[in-house]
Every structure is written in structure tokens, then in C-alpha cells.
Design a protein around this motif. Structure first.
Motif, PDB file in Angstrom:
ATOM      1  N   GLU A 191     -47.150  26.515  43.807  1.00 15.74           N
ATOM      2  CA  GLU A 191     -47.378  27.962  43.738  1.00 15.74           C
ATOM      3  C   GLU A 191     -46.517  28.618  42.665  1.00 15.74           C
ATOM      4  O   GLU A 191     -45.445  28.118  42.312  1.00 15.74           O
ATOM      5  CB  GLU A 191     -47.131  28.620  45.088  1.00 15.74           C
ATOM      6  N   ASP A 192     -47.036  29.730  42.157  1.00 16.01           N
ATOM      7  CA  ASP A 192     -46.325  30.574  41.193  1.00 16.01           C
ATOM      8  C   ASP A 192     -45.726  29.774  40.038  1.00 16.01           C
ATOM      9  O   ASP A 192     -44.574  29.967  39.664  1.00 16.01           O
ATOM     10  CB  ASP A 192     -45.223  31.384  41.895  1.00 16.01           C
ATOM     11  N   ARG A 241     -51.513  27.949  44.695  1.00 16.95           N
ATOM     12  CA  ARG A 241     -51.611  29.410  44.756  1.00 16.95           C
ATOM     13  C   ARG A 241     -50.918  30.006  43.542  1.00 16.95           C
ATOM     14  O   ARG A 241     -49.773  29.661  43.245  1.00 16.95           O
ATOM     15  CB  ARG A 241     -50.967  29.933  46.035  1.00 16.95           C
ATOM     16  N   ASN A 242     -51.627  30.860  42.835  1.00 11.69           N
ATOM     17  CA  ASN A 242     -51.084  31.567  41.682  1.00 11.69           C
ATOM     18  C   ASN A 242     -50.499  30.597  40.642  1.00 11.69           C
ATOM     19  O   ASN A 242     -49.332  30.686  40.274  1.00 11.69           O
ATOM     20  CB  ASN A 242     -50.033  32.594  42.125  1.00 11.69           C
ATOM     21  N   THR A 290     -50.980  28.856  36.814  1.00  8.63           N
ATOM     22  CA  THR A 290     -51.591  28.961  35.495  1.00  8.63           C
ATOM     23  C   THR A 290     -51.760  27.562  34.921  1.00  8.63           C
ATOM     24  O   THR A 290     -50.781  26.815  34.812  1.00  8.63           O
ATOM     25  CB  THR A 290     -50.709  29.800  34.541  1.00  8.63           C
TER      26      THR A 290
END
Length: 178
Positions: free
Chosen positions: A123-124, A151-152, A154
Motif C-alpha cells: 500500500e501507498d 491499495r494506492n 503507483t
């Protein structure tokens, strides 16, 4: 008798604000049920994989960490390492990765390979400009894939990193050409 001995509690290590590189192989190895926490670290320019997790029950938590430019091999050491390794290679175990940058690694950013025992929670984070794939996961429908999550995140095949996560380098140093 070459039988593994169960150790309880599991071996545990915490790496906090550490800069790691290896001219002859992997940067960090966590195997055989070990528990490892990596926080605010930079694992970079390792000849082989930056972080390797293998063995049933192995766990790693990675937070605010840069895993960059790993897997480019070497030619100066007695056992030469060929180019083509991942930033993070999760053979078996559980990896929880948050607020991290996994970029510019030779083969993949992250490879989670066991269809039953490579559980990844990501995540992130950013995976940018890695070799073949940014993120390699077990096939859809496998136990490991069902239990993993992102999750989230790139994912970019080409591009520049937005920022260092470890605080070891400014962006101009981290984006330099290998």
C-alpha cells in the motif's frame, strides 16, 4: 540428522535508518520463519536481489524504505552474479510493504512467486522503471493471490520517482542513471 529445529520465538531483527548495498549478492535475506522489520532504510545497488524472503512462516514488514537499482550483477568477485534480479523477491512468507519506493531494479520491482505461500500486502507505494514487470503476483485464483492485497500503488514502466521514502537521499541522487 539434517532435520530443521523449530525455534520459538522466531528469530527477529529490526533494521531502522540503515543504508545497505552489496557488491557480491543479495542485500537482505530473511528465511526459515524469521521476522524482520525494515524502516526508513535504503537498499540499493546490490548485485542480486535487494530483499529476499523465503521459507514458510517468514515475515517482513517494510515501511518508508527505498529499494532501488538492485540486480545488476557483478563481475569483480570470485562468484560472479548475473544481471537480472528483483528489488524484492518473496518466494514464501508474508510481506507487508507500505510507503515505500521500489524502482529501477533490473528484473522486477516485486516478485511474489509461491501460489500458496507468498502473501503480499502492498500500500501507498511506488514501483517505477523496473525491468520486466513492476509487480509479479501468483496467478489469479491461487490461495496466495486471494490473500494478497494492494491499495494506492503507483505502477509505471517508465518515469521518474516522485520522492525518496527513506530520507537517505534527495531525489537527484536517487534518480541518477546506473
Amino acid at each position: 540428522d539434517d532435520q530443521p529445529i523449530m525455534v520459538s520465538p522466531a528469530p527477529t531483527a529490526i533494521l531502522d535508518h540503515v543504508d545497505i548495498t552489496s557488491a557480491s549478492g543479495r542485500g537482505i535475506v530473511n528465511i526459515d520463519g524469521g521476522c524482520l522489520a525494515i524502516r526508513h532504510c535504503c537498499i540499493h545497488d546490490c548485485a542480486a536481489t535487494g530483499i529476499y524472503v523465503g521459507g514458510l512462516g517468514s515475515q517482513v514488514t517494510i515501511d518508508h524504505t527505498d529499494v532501488i537499482r538492485n540486480g545488476n550483477g557483478n563481475s569483480r568477485h570470485r562468484r560472479g552474479i548475473a544481471r537480472g534480479h528483483s528489488g524484492i523477491y518473496l518466494e514464501q512468507g508474508l510481506a507487508k510493504i507500505a510507503n515505500s519506493n521500489i524502482s529501477q531494479n533490473s528484473l522486477t520491482g516485486i516478485s511474489a512467486v509461491s501460489p500458496s505461500n507468498a502473501i503480499l500486502h502492498l500500500e501507498d507505494s511506488e514501483l517505477v522503471s523496473n525491468g520486466a514487470f513492476q509487480l509479479e503476483m501468483p496467478n489469479i485464483g491461487t490461495r496466495a493471490r486471494r490473500q494478497s492485497s494492494t491499495r494506492n500503488v503507483t505502477l509505471m514502466n517508465v518515469g521518474l520517482l516522485s520522492r525518496s521514502r527513506s530520507g537517505f537521499y534527495d531525489e537527484n541522487e536517487i534518480v541518477r542513471e546506473s
